[in-house]
Motif scaffolding. Structure first.
Motif, PDB file in Angstrom:
ATOM      1  N   LEU A 129       0.833  -1.215   0.000  1.00 33.85           N
ATOM      2  CA  LEU A 129       0.000   0.000   0.000  1.00 33.85           C
ATOM      3  C   LEU A 129       0.859   1.252   0.000  1.00 33.85           C
ATOM      4  O   LEU A 129       0.444   2.313  -0.477  1.00 33.85           O
ATOM      5  N   ASN A 130       2.080   1.129   0.519  1.00 31.68           N
ATOM      6  CA  ASN A 130       2.987   2.274   0.599  1.00 31.68           C
ATOM      7  C   ASN A 130       3.628   2.631  -0.731  1.00 31.68           C
ATOM      8  O   ASN A 130       4.373   3.607  -0.812  1.00 31.68           O
ATOM      9  N   ASP A 131       3.354   1.842  -1.773  1.00 30.45           N
ATOM     10  CA  ASP A 131       3.877   2.179  -3.095  1.00 30.45           C
ATOM     11  C   ASP A 131       3.155   3.373  -3.704  1.00 30.45           C
ATOM     12  O   ASP A 131       3.585   3.912  -4.726  1.00 30.45           O
ATOM     13  N   ALA A 152       0.182  12.083  -2.404  1.00 26.59           N
ATOM     14  CA  ALA A 152      -1.025  12.676  -2.985  1.00 26.59           C
ATOM     15  C   ALA A 152      -2.114  11.627  -3.167  1.00 26.59           C
ATOM     16  O   ALA A 152      -3.300  11.870  -2.874  1.00 26.59           O
ATOM     17  N   GLY A 153      -1.723  10.449  -3.637  1.00 28.48           N
ATOM     18  CA  GLY A 153      -2.698   9.385  -3.830  1.00 28.48           C
ATOM     19  C   GLY A 153      -3.261   8.863  -2.529  1.00 28.48           C
ATOM     20  O   GLY A 153      -4.466   8.597  -2.417  1.00 28.48           O
ATOM     21  N   LEU A 154      -2.398   8.710  -1.531  1.00 28.62           N
ATOM     22  CA  LEU A 154      -2.848   8.214  -0.234  1.00 28.62           C
ATOM     23  C   LEU A 154      -3.823   9.173   0.440  1.00 28.62           C
ATOM     24  O   LEU A 154      -4.732   8.744   1.168  1.00 28.62           O
ATOM     25  N   LYS A 155      -3.646  10.457   0.197  1.00 29.44           N
ATOM     26  CA  LYS A 155      -4.583  11.423   0.766  1.00 29.44           C
ATOM     27  C   LYS A 155      -5.986  11.227   0.181  1.00 29.44           C
ATOM     28  O   LYS A 155      -6.997  11.393   0.867  1.00 29.44           O
ATOM     29  N   ALA A 181      -4.657  -1.160  -3.280  1.00 26.08           N
ATOM     30  CA  ALA A 181      -5.556  -2.311  -3.275  1.00 26.08           C
ATOM     31  C   ALA A 181      -6.593  -2.169  -4.392  1.00 26.08           C
ATOM     32  O   ALA A 181      -6.919  -3.139  -5.092  1.00 26.08           O
ATOM     33  N   THR A 182      -7.092  -0.956  -4.580  1.00 28.63           N
ATOM     34  CA  THR A 182      -8.023  -0.707  -5.680  1.00 28.63           C
ATOM     35  C   THR A 182      -7.357  -0.966  -7.020  1.00 28.63           C
ATOM     36  O   THR A 182      -7.941  -1.586  -7.928  1.00 28.63           O
ATOM     37  N   PHE A 183      -6.113  -0.497  -7.144  1.00 29.22           N
ATOM     38  CA  PHE A 183      -5.320  -0.735  -8.357  1.00 29.22           C
ATOM     39  C   PHE A 183      -5.228  -2.234  -8.632  1.00 29.22           C
ATOM     40  O   PHE A 183      -5.541  -2.704  -9.751  1.00 29.22           O
ATOM     41  N   GLY A 203      -0.462  -2.730   9.676  1.00 29.05           N
ATOM     42  CA  GLY A 203       0.136  -1.425   9.923  1.00 29.05           C
ATOM     43  C   GLY A 203       1.458  -1.188   9.233  1.00 29.05           C
ATOM     44  O   GLY A 203       2.026  -0.094   9.355  1.00 29.05           O
ATOM     45  N   ARG A 204       1.973  -2.169   8.520  1.00 33.02           N
ATOM     46  CA  ARG A 204       3.256  -2.009   7.830  1.00 33.02           C
ATOM     47  C   ARG A 204       3.099  -1.843   6.326  1.00 33.02           C
ATOM     48  O   ARG A 204       4.087  -1.860   5.596  1.00 33.02           O
ATOM     49  N   GLY A 205       1.881  -1.724   5.869  1.00 29.13           N
ATOM     50  CA  GLY A 205       1.651  -1.411   4.465  1.00 29.13           C
ATOM     51  C   GLY A 205       1.541  -2.591   3.527  1.00 29.13           C
ATOM     52  O   GLY A 205       1.421  -2.396   2.313  1.00 29.13           O
ATOM     53  N   TYR A 206       1.563  -3.815   4.038  1.00 29.73           N
ATOM     54  CA  TYR A 206       1.457  -4.961   3.142  1.00 29.73           C
ATOM     55  C   TYR A 206       0.065  -5.017   2.530  1.00 29.73           C
ATOM     56  O   TYR A 206      -0.946  -4.869   3.231  1.00 29.73           O
ATOM     57  N   ALA A 207       0.013  -5.261   1.228  1.00 30.03           N
ATOM     58  CA  ALA A 207      -1.268  -5.223   0.520  1.00 30.03           C
ATOM     59  C   ALA A 207      -1.933  -6.592   0.443  1.00 30.03           C
ATOM     60  O   ALA A 207      -3.159  -6.691   0.403  1.00 30.03           O
TER      61      ALA A 207
END
Length: 295
Positions: free
Chosen positions: A183-185, A189-192, A199-201, A227-231
């Motif tokens: 998810l951290n990829d 701007a996108g995360l906001k 995940a949607t991607f 909490g570590r961003g794993y999708a």
């Protein structure tokens, strides 16, 4: 009628730099998949080491690639199961005074322990380009396997429909895609706009690629602690249905699922994608007419 193939998609948390621990965990899942009748087991990208290329020990671990590839060959022969061991980063010593060359490689190992397919990641995600060597202009190859004609892609390759087209034009019915996608990829701007943008991607693009290529996609992604961003979201996706099975957003696990290959034949009968690709007057020839300046 086309066959039904039982496959196992395995979602692992690659414990950073713990290569033997990660291999043993993967081997336990593969043995379990074999006892459940799976003919193929697929692991995530970077599943042996995680992705820590700036760690001073990373290259040393990558130098063990031949040992672990042989371990997977022996495991496939022991369990009588085909294995795509995610990706294995290979360190190849360059000439004198040259740096090591790191290749991110997916292998297809058959149930006899023989390597019958190999693919070096072509489309590198931005941060990878500092460390990995791409396969560049090498063609995307399709391999004859006990499961039929199979193509392999890795992670960010998903974003390029040209890669899928090149594979299905050669008759691939199944596209195997080991992945380390988090998810951290996504950018700030996108995360906001959407904290789950990646995940949607993933869900969207896997469904679209299955439909538009009348193929099955076996997508094995890394999972990890919350909490570590794993999708996560490892899945097997086919046209008409979408995901036949879909693991959670971060937890480790495995799903063994039957893939009815007749679905692909019925989808092709409906959409005629492959038929169009074989026409003499097919109007897309995979060349971009725009110049680099226009792009």
């Amino acid at each position: 009628m086309a066959p039904v193939i039982k496959v196992a998609v395995i979602q692992l948390y690659p414990k950073p730099m713990q290569i033997e621990h990660n291999f043993n965990k993967a081997a336990n899942y593969i043995r379990s998949a074999a006892t459940q009748g799976a003919r193929l087991a697929v692991l995530p990208e970077y599943h042996l080491t995680n992705w820590l290329p700036k760690d001073p020990n990373f290259i040393n671990l990558c130098e063990q690639w031949e040992h672990y590839l042989k371990e997977y060959q022996d495991l496939a022969k022991e369990c009588k199961i085909c294995i795509v061991p995610g990706t294995i980063v290979e360190s190849h010593r360059g000439a004198e005074k040259e740096e090591d060359r790191l290749l991110n490689v997916a292998y297809f190992i058959d149930q006899n322990g023989e390597i019958i397919g190999k693919y070096v990641k072509k489309n590198l995600w931005g941060p990878e380009r500092e460390h990995l060597i791409s396969s560049g202009r090498d063609i995307h190859e399709v391999f004859d396997t006990p499961l039929g004609r199979v193509g392999m892609l890795i992670c960010w390759d998903l974003a390029f429909p040209e890669a899928f087209r090149e594979l299905i034009a050669q008759g691939a019915k199944v596209i195997i895609t080991p992945t380390f996608w988090t998810l951290n990829d996504c950018s700030e701007a996108g995360l906001k706009l959407n904290p789950s943008a990646e995940a949607t991607f993933l869900d969207s693009i896997l469904t679209a690629r299955a439909f538009e290529n009348t193929c099955a996609i076996i997508f094995a992604n890394a999972g990890g602690p919350p909490g570590r961003g794993y999708a996560g979201l490892s899945q097997v996706t086919v046209p008409f249905v979408g995901a036949l099975t879909r693991l959670g957003s971060c937890a480790e696990g495995m799903s063994v699922v039957d893939v009815d290959m007749q679905i692909l034949e019925d989808a092709e009968e409906n959409y005629k994608i492959r038929s169009d690709l074989t026409r003499d007057d097919w109007h897309y020839d995979y060349r971009h007419s725009m110049t680099r300046e226009k792009l």
